[in-house]
Design a protein around this motif. Structure first.
Motif, short mmCIF file in Angstrom:
data_model
loop_
_atom_site.label_atom_id
_atom_site.label_comp_id
_atom_site.label_asym_id
_atom_site.label_seq_id
_atom_site.Cartn_x
_atom_site.Cartn_y
_atom_site.Cartn_z
N VAL A 154 3.71 18.31 1.52
CA VAL A 154 3.78 17.61 0.23
C VAL A 154 4.10 16.14 0.45
CG1 VAL A 154 4.99 17.46 -1.98
CG2 VAL A 154 4.49 19.71 -0.98
N LEU A 155 5.09 15.85 1.27
CA LEU A 155 5.49 14.47 1.52
C LEU A 155 4.37 13.69 2.20
CD1 LEU A 155 9.12 15.25 2.67
CD2 LEU A 155 8.50 13.94 0.63
N GLU A 156 3.65 14.34 3.13
CA GLU A 156 2.54 13.66 3.79
C GLU A 156 1.40 13.40 2.81
OE1 GLU A 156 1.86 16.31 7.09
OE2 GLU A 156 3.19 15.14 8.40
N ARG A 157 1.16 14.34 1.90
CA ARG A 157 0.14 14.13 0.89
C ARG A 157 0.55 13.01 -0.07
NH1 ARG A 157 0.10 16.76 -3.63
NH2 ARG A 157 1.14 18.60 -2.76
N TRP A 158 1.83 12.98 -0.46
CA TRP A 158 2.32 11.89 -1.29
C TRP A 158 2.08 10.55 -0.61
CZ3 TRP A 158 7.89 13.35 -3.38
CH2 TRP A 158 7.77 14.40 -4.30
N GLU A 163 6.34 7.02 6.65
CA GLU A 163 5.52 7.31 7.84
C GLU A 163 4.10 7.65 7.41
OE1 GLU A 163 5.67 7.27 11.88
OE2 GLU A 163 7.58 7.94 11.06
N ALA A 164 3.99 8.48 6.38
CA ALA A 164 2.66 8.88 5.90
C ALA A 164 1.92 7.71 5.25
CB ALA A 164 2.80 10.03 4.91
N VAL A 165 2.64 6.85 4.54
CA VAL A 165 2.02 5.66 3.96
C VAL A 165 1.44 4.78 5.06
CG1 VAL A 165 2.48 3.49 2.77
CG2 VAL A 165 3.37 5.63 1.83
N ASP A 166 2.25 4.50 6.08
CA ASP A 166 1.77 3.65 7.18
C ASP A 166 0.54 4.24 7.84
OD1 ASP A 166 3.76 1.82 6.75
OD2 ASP A 166 4.62 1.95 8.76
N GLY A 167 0.55 5.56 8.07
CA GLY A 167 -0.61 6.20 8.70
C GLY A 167 -1.86 6.06 7.85
#
Length: 225
Positions: A34-38, A188-192
């Motif tokens: 969920v956090l990675e999708r966010w 982290e997910a935003v940066d990726g």
């Protein structure tokens, strides 16, 4: 049993705190997708001109400001700044709203002022019952702003009101500690996602023919050296 033996068998407050934190972090693994999708969704929204509005009280306010600092500044990688506002941080606005409209409107009035369709409200509440955070979430729904919640145990009013929520079943200090990890996982997910978007853009440029690359964005020709 000797006094030494009895002392060794008693768990210290610090041991208990760490044990609860370890259990909560282990449980957080199920919310990692969920956090990675966010993060991917937030990157696409912010790169497209939307903004993140972030609201919380007390320790959650500090975490809200931490998140916006990472987005406007940077987390790990160098990238363009992304628009994000911590709604508690503008003191003149905050005091004026509380004085004129009451504490429940503290965040909601700012959401109505700044929020646009396509924006995201990240709402933090360890109890999931903070009246001003709930009012902000309702205002976001009115403004067609997505609501993502970081809160405590499942079933809270905030978790029910949000489009999506990550819930942490623990006491308040542990909930706050896990929320900080959630913020870093989100960043982290935003940066990726931003890096992926930049790589895709570079690939599209390289795939264009020299004649195509000799045209400016406004359609006028430019020389190739």
């Amino acid at each position: 049993m000797t006094d030494r033996g009895r002392t060794a068998s008693v768990e210290s407050p610090g041991d208990g705190h760490l044990r609860q934190l370890e259990a909560a972090l282990q449980a957080l693994r199920q919310d990692l997708p969920v956090l990675e999708r966010w993060g991917g969704d937030l990157a696409r929204r912010l790169l497209g001109g939307a903004r993140a509005l972030v609201a919380g009280n007390g320790g959650s306010a500090a975490q809200a400001q931490h998140l916006t600092a990472e987005l406007v500044g940077r987390y790990r990688s160098e990238r363009r700044p992304l628009s994000a506002i911590a709604l508690h941080a503008e003191t003149s606005t905050v005091t004026a709203i509380v004085n004129d409209y009451g504490p429940d409107e503290l965040f909601a009035r700012q959401v109505r002022a700044h929020g646009r369709p396509g924006d995201v409200l990240v709402a933090l509440s360890t109890s999931g019952r903070s009246p001003n955070v709930l009012c902000a979430a309702r205002a976001a729904v009115e403004q067609e702003v997505a609501v993502w919640a970081l809160c405590g145990a499942p079933g809270s009013p905030l978790a029910e009101l949000a489009d999506e929520a990550v819930c942490v079943s623990a006491d308040t200090p542990t909930v706050q500690e896990v929320h900080q990890v959630c913020i870093h996982l989100l960043c982290e997910a935003v940066d990726g996602a931003v890096q992926d978007a930049a790589a895709a853009g570079r690939s599209r440029v390289l795939d264009r023919s020299p004649a195509d690359r000799a045209v400016r964005q406004d359609g006028s020709p430019r020389s190739i050296e």
